[in-house]
Design a protein around this motif. Structure first.
Motif, PDB file in Angstrom:
ATOM      1  N   CYS A  15       0.830  -1.209   0.000  1.00  0.00           N
ATOM      2  CA  CYS A  15       0.000   0.000   0.000  1.00  0.00           C
ATOM      3  C   CYS A  15       0.862   1.256   0.000  1.00  0.00           C
ATOM      4  N   VAL A  16       0.403   2.264  -0.725  1.00  0.00           N
ATOM      5  CA  VAL A  16       0.982   3.597  -0.650  1.00  0.00           C
ATOM      6  C   VAL A  16      -0.147   4.502  -0.220  1.00  0.00           C
ATOM      7  N   SER A  17      -0.121   4.912   1.044  1.00  0.00           N
ATOM      8  CA  SER A  17      -1.221   5.663   1.640  1.00  0.00           C
ATOM      9  C   SER A  17      -2.510   4.877   1.440  1.00  0.00           C
ATOM     10  N   ALA A  18      -3.524   5.527   0.804  1.00  0.00           N
ATOM     11  CA  ALA A  18      -4.819   4.876   0.699  1.00  0.00           C
ATOM     12  C   ALA A  18      -4.947   4.012  -0.548  1.00  0.00           C
ATOM     13  N   GLN A  19      -4.030   4.181  -1.503  1.00  0.00           N
ATOM     14  CA  GLN A  19      -4.122   3.409  -2.736  1.00  0.00           C
ATOM     15  C   GLN A  19      -3.633   1.988  -2.483  1.00  0.00           C
ATOM     16  N   THR A  20      -4.407   0.995  -2.919  1.00  0.00           N
ATOM     17  CA  THR A  20      -4.071  -0.395  -2.655  1.00  0.00           C
ATOM     18  C   THR A  20      -3.696  -1.113  -3.934  1.00  0.00           C
ATOM     19  N   PHE A  21      -2.460  -1.568  -3.999  1.00  0.00           N
ATOM     20  CA  PHE A  21      -2.001  -2.386  -5.117  1.00  0.00           C
ATOM     21  C   PHE A  21      -2.061  -3.836  -4.671  1.00  0.00           C
ATOM     22  N   SER A  22      -2.786  -4.660  -5.422  1.00  0.00           N
ATOM     23  CA  SER A  22      -2.970  -6.060  -5.054  1.00  0.00           C
ATOM     24  C   SER A  22      -2.574  -6.933  -6.232  1.00  0.00           C
ATOM     25  N   PHE A 104       2.022   4.432 -15.652  1.00  0.00           N
ATOM     26  CA  PHE A 104       1.199   3.541 -14.827  1.00  0.00           C
ATOM     27  C   PHE A 104      -0.017   4.355 -14.375  1.00  0.00           C
ATOM     28  N   GLU A 105      -1.054   4.367 -15.217  1.00  0.00           N
ATOM     29  CA  GLU A 105      -2.119   5.359 -15.101  1.00  0.00           C
ATOM     30  C   GLU A 105      -3.485   4.796 -14.712  1.00  0.00           C
ATOM     31  N   PHE A 106      -3.586   3.488 -14.538  1.00  0.00           N
ATOM     32  CA  PHE A 106      -4.851   2.884 -14.117  1.00  0.00           C
ATOM     33  C   PHE A 106      -4.757   2.493 -12.641  1.00  0.00           C
ATOM     34  N   TYR A 107      -5.790   2.859 -11.880  1.00  0.00           N
ATOM     35  CA  TYR A 107      -5.781   2.586 -10.445  1.00  0.00           C
ATOM     36  C   TYR A 107      -7.156   2.137  -9.964  1.00  0.00           C
ATOM     37  N   ASP A 135     -10.501 -17.704 -11.208  1.00  0.00           N
ATOM     38  CA  ASP A 135     -10.749 -16.392 -11.811  1.00  0.00           C
ATOM     39  C   ASP A 135     -10.138 -15.320 -10.917  1.00  0.00           C
ATOM     40  N   PHE A 136      -9.490 -14.338 -11.533  1.00  0.00           N
ATOM     41  CA  PHE A 136      -9.103 -13.115 -10.832  1.00  0.00           C
ATOM     42  C   PHE A 136      -9.941 -11.982 -11.417  1.00  0.00           C
ATOM     43  N   VAL A 137     -10.521 -11.151 -10.557  1.00  0.00           N
ATOM     44  CA  VAL A 137     -11.419 -10.084 -11.006  1.00  0.00           C
ATOM     45  C   VAL A 137     -11.010  -8.768 -10.352  1.00  0.00           C
ATOM     46  N   ALA A 138     -10.900  -7.714 -11.168  1.00  0.00           N
ATOM     47  CA  ALA A 138     -10.540  -6.396 -10.640  1.00  0.00           C
ATOM     48  C   ALA A 138     -11.222  -5.309 -11.456  1.00  0.00           C
ATOM     49  N   THR A 139     -11.490  -4.181 -10.803  1.00  0.00           N
ATOM     50  CA  THR A 139     -12.044  -3.008 -11.481  1.00  0.00           C
ATOM     51  C   THR A 139     -11.140  -1.814 -11.197  1.00  0.00           C
ATOM     52  N   PHE A 140     -10.782  -1.087 -12.260  1.00  0.00           N
ATOM     53  CA  PHE A 140      -9.886   0.056 -12.121  1.00  0.00           C
ATOM     54  C   PHE A 140     -10.198   1.054 -13.230  1.00  0.00           C
ATOM     55  N   SER A 141      -9.672   2.259 -13.121  1.00  0.00           N
ATOM     56  CA  SER A 141      -9.943   3.282 -14.134  1.00  0.00           C
ATOM     57  C   SER A 141      -8.748   4.216 -14.276  1.00  0.00           C
ATOM     58  N   ASP A 142      -8.834   5.064 -15.314  1.00  0.00           N
ATOM     59  CA  ASP A 142      -7.782   6.061 -15.551  1.00  0.00           C
ATOM     60  C   ASP A 142      -8.248   7.463 -15.156  1.00  0.00           C
ATOM     61  N   VAL A 145      -6.007  11.845 -11.773  1.00  0.00           N
ATOM     62  CA  VAL A 145      -4.710  12.424 -12.134  1.00  0.00           C
ATOM     63  C   VAL A 145      -3.765  12.381 -10.935  1.00  0.00           C
ATOM     64  N   LYS A 146      -4.317  12.044  -9.768  1.00  0.00           N
ATOM     65  CA  LYS A 146      -3.515  11.796  -8.576  1.00  0.00           C
ATOM     66  C   LYS A 146      -3.805  10.384  -8.092  1.00  0.00           C
ATOM     67  N   VAL A 147      -2.820   9.758  -7.464  1.00  0.00           N
ATOM     68  CA  VAL A 147      -3.018   8.418  -6.925  1.00  0.00           C
ATOM     69  C   VAL A 147      -4.180   8.468  -5.939  1.00  0.00           C
ATOM     70  N   PRO A 148      -5.214   7.651  -6.132  1.00  0.00           N
ATOM     71  CA  PRO A 148      -6.407   7.709  -5.275  1.00  0.00           C
ATOM     72  C   PRO A 148      -6.073   7.670  -3.783  1.00  0.00           C
ATOM     73  N   GLY A 149      -6.660   8.607  -3.053  1.00  0.00           N
ATOM     74  CA  GLY A 149      -6.453   8.666  -1.614  1.00  0.00           C
ATOM     75  C   GLY A 149      -5.190   9.375  -1.190  1.00  0.00           C
ATOM     76  N   THR A 150      -4.441   9.936  -2.163  1.00  0.00           N
ATOM     77  CA  THR A 150      -3.196  10.635  -1.848  1.00  0.00           C
ATOM     78  C   THR A 150      -3.147  11.954  -2.613  1.00  0.00           C
ATOM     79  N   ASN A 151      -2.094  12.716  -2.381  1.00  0.00           N
ATOM     80  CA  ASN A 151      -1.843  13.938  -3.148  1.00  0.00           C
ATOM     81  C   ASN A 151      -0.718  13.738  -4.155  1.00  0.00           C
TER      82      ASN A 151
END
Length: 238
Positions: A15-22, A104-107, A135-142, A145-151
């Motif tokens: 994790c980087v702040s609130a953004q979660t990479f899984s 790396f623009e989708f979060y 199955d692996f399932v994920a939803t993300f978007s572009d 312009v800032k990492v979600p949950g961070t500045n």
């Protein structure tokens, strides 16, 4: 507007702040493919550097033969018929995925993870909506312009297309289908603009190596000078 894309891959959290990479690795088939909830595939051989040992795109499983450094979706089009915009999940980066880095623009939204479900009744992930044995399932978007949950500004990401993607990967343990992973995408325009002349692609940095012979992280020419690129007429493949 929704679009669907269906792709077959034949090569086989932090994790980087609130953004979660899984991220997870396929294990039902004979392909060990790293999949994330940010639209990337492969882990840039990070698993061999961080001690986890997680493969990037290994086939056959356990062989040490890697086929993929890193990969990710690209989506582009004309915003309202005038502004050309392209959003990418992965680009050519020596260290691979890095939160907030250019390309790396989708979060996913904060707290969203990579969901695992299975059609196998004896699996702890059993779910009636599953398509495959894993199955692996994920939803993300572009849209951000800032990492979600961070500045933290996402590098060079100035014209988001506001496309949301639901990505699913399928793999089975049948002997006749254990050499591939199927990728299934649903794309939705969640913005107010019209996207014309849309293009969707899967970019890949394919590095084929037996890491038991040339360990990942050995660096420089000693790792990359053993290329096997080329077209074989008899096999009709590169």
């Amino acid at each position: 507007m929704k679009l669907s894309a269906f792709i077959v891959s034949l090569s086989f959290s932090f994790c980087v702040s609130a953004q979660t990479f899984s991220e997870k690795t396929t294990t039902a088939s004979n392909v060990r493919l790293n999949v994330s909830n940010s639209g990337t595939f492969g882990n840039a051989f990070r698993g061999y550097r961080d001690g986890s040992g997680n493969p990037s795109g290994e086939y056959p499983a356990g062989s040490g033969v890697e086929h993929l450094f890193e990969s990710g979706i690209w989506f582009g089009g004309l915003i309202n018929g005038s502004t050309v915009a392209v959003s990418t999940a992965a680009v050519d980066a020596p260290q691979g995925y890095s939160t907030g880095s250019a390309g790396f623009e989708f979060y996913p939204e904060p707290g969203a993870t990579l969901k695992e479900i299975s059609s196998l009744r004896n699996s702890p992930y059993y779910n009636t909506s599953a398509v495959s044995h894993q199955d692996f399932v994920a939803t993300f978007s572009d849209k951000n312009v800032k990492v979600p949950g961070t500045n933290t500004q996402i590098g060079s990401h100035l014209d988001p297309l506001f496309v949301q993607i639901t990505a699913k990967s399928y793999n089975w343990n049948y002997s006749f289908s254990d050499f591939f992973v199927i990728l299934d995408y649903e794309l939705e325009n969640i913005g107010t603009n019209t996207i014309d002349s849309a293009f969707f692609g899967l970019w890949a940095n394919t590095v084929v190596r037996n890491i038991n012979v040339t360990p990942a992280g050995s660096g420089g020419a000693s790792f990359y000078n053993k290329g096997g690129n080329g077209y074989f007429d008899s096999l009709q493949m590169a």
